[in-house]
Design a protein around this motif. Sequence first.
Motif, mmCIF file in Angstrom:
data_model
loop_
_atom_site.group_PDB
_atom_site.id
_atom_site.type_symbol
_atom_site.label_atom_id
_atom_site.label_comp_id
_atom_site.label_asym_id
_atom_site.label_seq_id
_atom_site.Cartn_x
_atom_site.Cartn_y
_atom_site.Cartn_z
ATOM 1 N N LEU A 145 53.170 40.072 27.310
ATOM 2 C CA LEU A 145 51.936 39.915 26.540
ATOM 3 C C LEU A 145 51.073 38.805 27.129
ATOM 4 N N GLN A 146 51.688 37.686 27.473
ATOM 5 C CA GLN A 146 50.925 36.574 28.030
ATOM 6 C C GLN A 146 50.370 36.902 29.419
ATOM 7 N N VAL A 147 51.124 37.669 30.208
ATOM 8 C CA VAL A 147 50.620 38.137 31.501
ATOM 9 C C VAL A 147 49.332 38.935 31.305
ATOM 10 N N ILE A 148 49.363 39.833 30.347
ATOM 11 C CA ILE A 148 48.209 40.696 30.086
ATOM 12 C C ILE A 148 47.035 39.908 29.520
ATOM 13 N N LEU A 149 47.334 38.991 28.607
ATOM 14 C CA LEU A 149 46.245 38.246 27.970
ATOM 15 C C LEU A 149 45.558 37.293 28.948
ATOM 16 N N GLU A 150 46.258 36.897 30.002
ATOM 17 C CA GLU A 150 45.587 36.105 31.037
ATOM 18 C C GLU A 150 44.457 36.912 31.666
ATOM 19 N N PHE A 208 30.477 59.912 38.524
ATOM 20 C CA PHE A 208 31.488 59.284 37.677
ATOM 21 C C PHE A 208 30.852 58.071 37.002
ATOM 22 N N ASN A 209 31.435 57.638 35.889
ATOM 23 C CA ASN A 209 30.888 56.461 35.206
ATOM 24 C C ASN A 209 31.932 55.394 34.900
ATOM 25 N N ALA A 210 33.156 55.575 35.385
ATOM 26 C CA ALA A 210 34.200 54.571 35.139
ATOM 27 C C ALA A 210 35.244 54.654 36.236
ATOM 28 N N ILE A 211 35.938 53.535 36.423
ATOM 29 C CA ILE A 211 36.987 53.473 37.431
ATOM 30 C C ILE A 211 38.167 52.719 36.832
ATOM 31 N N ILE A 212 39.377 53.255 37.059
ATOM 32 C CA ILE A 212 40.605 52.683 36.499
ATOM 33 C C ILE A 212 41.433 52.174 37.679
ATOM 34 N N VAL A 213 41.510 50.856 37.861
ATOM 35 C CA VAL A 213 42.140 50.294 39.053
ATOM 36 C C VAL A 213 43.447 49.597 38.686
ATOM 37 N N GLN A 214 44.495 49.939 39.401
ATOM 38 C CA GLN A 214 45.822 49.362 39.180
ATOM 39 C C GLN A 214 45.840 47.931 39.746
ATOM 40 N N VAL A 215 45.796 46.953 38.858
ATOM 41 C CA VAL A 215 45.716 45.551 39.287
ATOM 42 C C VAL A 215 47.055 44.822 39.180
ATOM 43 N N ARG A 216 48.030 45.443 38.521
ATOM 44 C CA ARG A 216 49.377 44.871 38.426
ATOM 45 C C ARG A 216 50.378 46.014 38.609
ATOM 46 N N PRO A 217 50.673 46.386 39.867
ATOM 47 C CA PRO A 217 51.502 47.569 40.103
ATOM 48 C C PRO A 217 52.971 47.380 39.770
ATOM 49 N N ALA A 218 53.528 46.189 40.016
ATOM 50 C CA ALA A 218 54.966 45.997 39.768
ATOM 51 C C ALA A 218 55.283 44.509 39.690
ATOM 52 N N ALA A 219 54.978 43.923 38.552
ATOM 53 C CA ALA A 219 55.220 42.485 38.347
ATOM 54 C C ALA A 219 54.639 41.663 39.487
ATOM 55 N N ASP A 220 53.477 42.070 39.969
ATOM 56 C CA ASP A 220 52.728 41.330 40.971
ATOM 57 C C ASP A 220 51.252 41.534 40.669
ATOM 58 N N ALA A 221 50.377 40.889 41.416
ATOM 59 C CA ALA A 221 48.986 40.847 40.972
ATOM 60 C C ALA A 221 47.994 41.030 42.117
ATOM 61 N N LEU A 222 46.928 41.771 41.807
ATOM 62 C CA LEU A 222 45.753 41.839 42.678
ATOM 63 C C LEU A 222 44.664 40.932 42.116
ATOM 64 N N TYR A 223 45.096 39.844 41.510
ATOM 65 C CA TYR A 223 44.182 38.871 40.920
ATOM 66 C C TYR A 223 44.904 37.528 40.911
ATOM 67 N N GLU A 224 44.165 36.489 40.641
ATOM 68 C CA GLU A 224 44.735 35.149 40.630
ATOM 69 C C GLU A 224 45.496 34.928 39.326
ATOM 70 N N SER A 225 46.819 34.903 39.425
ATOM 71 C CA SER A 225 47.670 34.828 38.236
ATOM 72 C C SER A 225 48.484 33.544 38.232
ATOM 73 N N SER A 226 48.612 32.963 37.059
ATOM 74 C CA SER A 226 49.481 31.786 36.911
ATOM 75 C C SER A 226 50.901 32.202 36.574
ATOM 76 N N PHE A 227 51.139 33.504 36.387
ATOM 77 C CA PHE A 227 52.462 34.013 36.026
ATOM 78 C C PHE A 227 53.159 34.702 37.198
ATOM 79 N N GLU A 228 52.379 35.458 37.990
ATOM 80 C CA GLU A 228 53.003 36.336 38.969
ATOM 81 C C GLU A 228 52.390 36.174 40.352
#
Length: 523
Positions: A175-180, A70-90
């Motif tokens: 939009l701002q959630v995504i652009l972060e 395989f050469n790519a991986i698609i990882v769900q990082v925001r499953p339901a208005a929450d985050a698998l990353y450091e977010s200032s929104f959620e």
Amino acid sequence: MLKKSLFVFFLLMFGATIFAQKNLYPRTEMRAVWVTTVANIDFPSRKGLSAEEQKKEFINILEKCKQLNFNAIIVQVRPAADALYESSFELWSEVLQGKQGIAPDYDPLAFMIEESRKRLLEFHAWVNPFRAIANINFSHIHPEHITRKRPEWFFRYGDRVYFNPGIPEVREYLLQVILEIVRKYDIDGLHFDDYFYPYPIAGEKINDDNTFDKFGKDFRNIEDWRRNNIDLFVQAVSDSIRAIKPKMKFGISPAGGWRNKNKDSRGSATNLGQPAYDNVFADTRKWLEQGWVDYLSPQTYWTIASPQASFKVLAEWWNENNFGRHIYSGHALFKIANSEEKDNWNDSQEILRQIRLSRSLKNVRGSMFFSLKHLLRNPLKICDSLQNSVFRFPALVPAMPWKDSIPPLPPDSLKANVFHNNVLLYWQSPQAAPDNEKPDYYVVFRFQNEMEINFEDASKIVAILRENYFLDKNLEQNRRYIYAIKSFDRLHNESKQYAKVTIATVKKLTMASPIKDGEIRED
């Protein structure tokens, strides 16, 4: 006359062989797998794992993907208005530590990107924009969750809660959630799936009449207004990504069909029960036509023989309606050997036939597979089949010339050193290309003679790497080899020229042979 005929015959046979190789083992082809985090479906395997356990699991995922070419991986990082990353929104997702808002001891997204890049795997951050609560019966909802703070932004449908796309303030917030993510993380692509408005449930009604009365005065019916809401959001995301990081990809994996032909003459000759346009108000064909997305990976989750919606019919339809953008076939790993499926998914060759069919279509540039869990369980030994046939050799992600068409310069000062029937190749990084970019990685090809040089044949790739050296141990004695190396940038544009060197292995060679200098050749 006989000599001329024989020459023409062998020329045709050689051309046919090259063509067959190109189709059998294409050098450029998207090969991605979706990694679902909601409800811990794919990753992490369960809630509450330590940071080290989560990291180990993800590294094992990447290693398996590399093993299968395989050469790519698609990882769900925001499953339901929450985050698998450091977010200032959620809030931090419950899939990590069991409850929303509890931070892990690391930033999962930053770690996943870093480890993916180490292995030359593209990383696409998968976001569910409008799903706010995945299941009201089982999801843990923090008092500070956005559904608690702004309840007027949401409607319930079935056992889920959704952001209301008809509210302009909601679209701006999302939009701002995504652009972060776009600004903060070095992802290769941003990815949406098929959840826009909810799929219809018998007896359920979307509670947005008041929103339509307030914001939909320019529309004759609520359906067109809903489609426009989604269009506005997709366009805003597209325009913003291009303004901030113009080389970042934006892709969507919608429902497998746009519309049925009996509803619209432009539609597919199918009998889809849930077409995107009519059922979730997603005008996916328009997004391609307008150039708002770089790729679509339709969820064409039917067999080729399906009377309802043939994979073949849908793949050919998307091929003809790509509008210059990439189409990646979506494959239903979760249906293989599933006794509940109406179509025949007990044929171990079905997915392989779908991949070969996709390869025969000019604008279908690869495949995405749902999902990792089902890939790892290896139903009907699908992994073995992939590895031994259609994915036998590595492939490069296809370039997107509308995003970046400037190729890098070729490797500089290639040298080869032969010792003990090993070959050490090493070279220097070239100067930056006119767009000020240096190569992101190199591809090393190996041929037996000049006539064999064909850069479209993936079976000739011996290495894909970022380093400026390569040690080839897989050689035979008393053989002549031609090595050719090309540079590739991050958007997978390849150098027009290549560095080439010819070497010969010598039986019982105990000392290094003199260093051989390479040359630069035109492709």
